[in-house]
Write an enzyme that holds these catalytic residues in place. Structure first.
Site, PDB file in Angstrom:
ATOM      1  N   PHE A 211       4.952 -44.232  52.313  1.00 55.24           N
ATOM      2  CA  PHE A 211       5.053 -42.862  52.816  1.00 55.24           C
ATOM      3  C   PHE A 211       6.348 -42.242  52.314  1.00 55.24           C
ATOM      4  CE2 PHE A 211       5.510 -39.501  56.047  1.00 55.24           C
ATOM      5  CZ  PHE A 211       4.226 -38.957  55.981  1.00 55.24           C
TER       6      PHE A 211
ATOM      7  N   GLN B  67       2.012 -44.039  64.335  1.00 56.60           N
ATOM      8  CA  GLN B  67       2.632 -45.125  63.554  1.00 56.60           C
ATOM      9  C   GLN B  67       4.138 -44.958  63.401  1.00 56.60           C
ATOM     10  OE1 GLN B  67       0.176 -43.210  61.930  1.00 56.60           O
ATOM     11  NE2 GLN B  67       0.811 -42.776  59.849  1.00 56.60           N
TER      12      GLN B  67
ATOM     13  N   TYR C  84      -9.523 -47.376  71.574  1.00 57.48           N
ATOM     14  CA  TYR C  84      -9.840 -48.736  71.114  1.00 57.48           C
ATOM     15  C   TYR C  84     -10.767 -48.721  69.904  1.00 57.48           C
ATOM     16  CZ  TYR C  84      -8.005 -50.583  75.551  1.00 57.48           C
ATOM     17  OH  TYR C  84      -7.202 -50.940  76.610  1.00 57.48           O
TER      18      TYR C  84
ATOM     19  N   ASP D 244      -6.457 -38.661  65.388  1.00 56.65           N
ATOM     20  CA  ASP D 244      -5.997 -37.265  65.450  1.00 56.65           C
ATOM     21  C   ASP D 244      -7.129 -36.338  65.899  1.00 56.65           C
ATOM     22  OD1 ASP D 244      -3.469 -37.966  64.549  1.00 56.65           O
ATOM     23  OD2 ASP D 244      -4.038 -37.751  62.451  1.00 56.65           O
TER      24      ASP D 244
END
Ligand SMILES: Nc1ncnc2c1ncn2[C@@H]1O[C@H](COP(=O)(O)OP(=O)(O)OP(=O)(O)O)[C@@H](O)[C@H]1O
Length: 305
Positions: free
Chosen positions: A112, A166, A219, A249
């Site tokens: 990233f 994350q 989950y 999202d």
């Protein structure tokens, strides 16, 4: 006249490259690339796009490079009606980029590039955009900027949702706690919520007692659980995933959409589950986004309501 927005998403807008390789190279060697596909992404932008497609008036604040204004991605957002007036544009920088390499075992390695997002730290919270919004969603992005934006949103008594995603590892326990304290809804997948509980040394009820009256734990294909005054289990509407990224999202955007339309929590979860089942059916986080009617159809097929 000030144009009001329903939902302001704060955090990353990014360009995603999904790269398929047979195997990952070891250091000092190379490997052939089988396929490269580029997608519009970034957690905050994903939320704004899905919310807007479902009918909310959404706004987006991300730190982007100076090439972004003239990009197809920006044009798409504007065409969809996403308010980008308060985007943070950094001269001589690039919009964040993510490269996700997938090998033939479906193992992944990601890189990233923060680029313009590194300047979040020194940017002022977007007070004007916050004031205009009914709800503020703090997505993955800079922890300091999220904390300061959360404080401003709290000062103006906005509905605040938070999803460290994350980027959770970037939050010190103090910073994490201070954002959680001001939020009304905390979202995370089960790894993330469990990690938050462990970091803060709390159980789910203690976590709710310091701030968020609603905690949503997802989950994957096994659905989600909403912790509020009661615990509500929501099934997924199972689909064979073509690409599971973006499911989270889209779930958040849809949940907030239903919540802002005064639906009860079980309905919010089912609506979110229906929307995210579309997203896993196609590659990319902003592809195959259903509109409101498609979502209701799929909800009816599953729950007959
Ligand atoms: N295979 C699937 N079929 C149908 N729905 C799914 C599937 N996988 C995930 N979902 C839906 O998406 C929701 C969010 O998924 P998940 O828990 O994987 O979030 P996440 O880890 O934040 O996702 P990501 O980071 O990949 O976007 C789940 O609660 C479920 O409703």
């Amino acid at each position: 006249m000030i144009k009001k927005t329903d939902l302001l998403a704060i955090g990353h807008t990014a360009l995603d490259s999904i790269v398929l390789v047979k195997e990952f190279p070891s250091p000092n060697s190379s490997t052939l690339i089988k396929q490269i596909k580029n997608f519009d992404g970034g957690a905050a932008a994903n939320v704004a796009v899905v919310a807007s497609t479902l009918g909310l008036k959404s706004a987006l604040v991300s730190a982007v490079g100076d090439e972004f204004k003239a990009s197809n991605y920006h044009n798409k957002l504007k065409t969809m009606g996403v308010d980008t007036d308060d985007m943070i544009v950094i001269e001589n920088e690039k919009t964040p980029m993510a490269w996700v390499f997938t090998d033939s075992n479906n193992d992944q390695i990601s890189y990233f590039y923060w680029g313009a997002a590194a300047y979040f730290k020194e940017s002022e919270p977007p007070e004007r955009a916050i004031k205009k919004a009914t709800a503020v969603h703090l997505a993955t992005g800079d922890p300091c900027f999220n904390r300061r934006s959360g404080e401003v949103a709290s000062e103006f008594q906005k509905l605040i949702s938070f999803d460290p995603g994350q980027d959770l590892h970037m939050y010190s326990p103090e910073k994490l706690k201070s954002v959680i304290k001001v939020c009304n809804i905390l979202f995370g997948n089960h790894y993330e919520i469990d990690r938050i509980l462990k970091t803060l040394n709390m159980d789910i009820n203690e976590l709710r007692s310091i701030g968020p009256e609603i905690i949503v734990k997802t989950y994957g294909k096994d659905g989600s659980v909403i912790y509020a005054d009661k615990k509500i289990k929501i099934d997924s509407i199972l689909r064979t995933p073509v690409d599971p990224t973006g499911a989270g999202d889209s779930y958040r955007a849809a949940f907030l959409n239903a919540y802002l339309n005064d639906k009860d929590l079980e309905y919010c979860g089912k609506f979110a589950s229906a929307v995210s089942s579309f997203i896993v059916e196609a590659e990319g986080c902003q592809t195959n986004v259903p509109d409101y009617n498609m979502t209701i159809e799929r909800m009816k097929e599953k729950w007959d309501e």
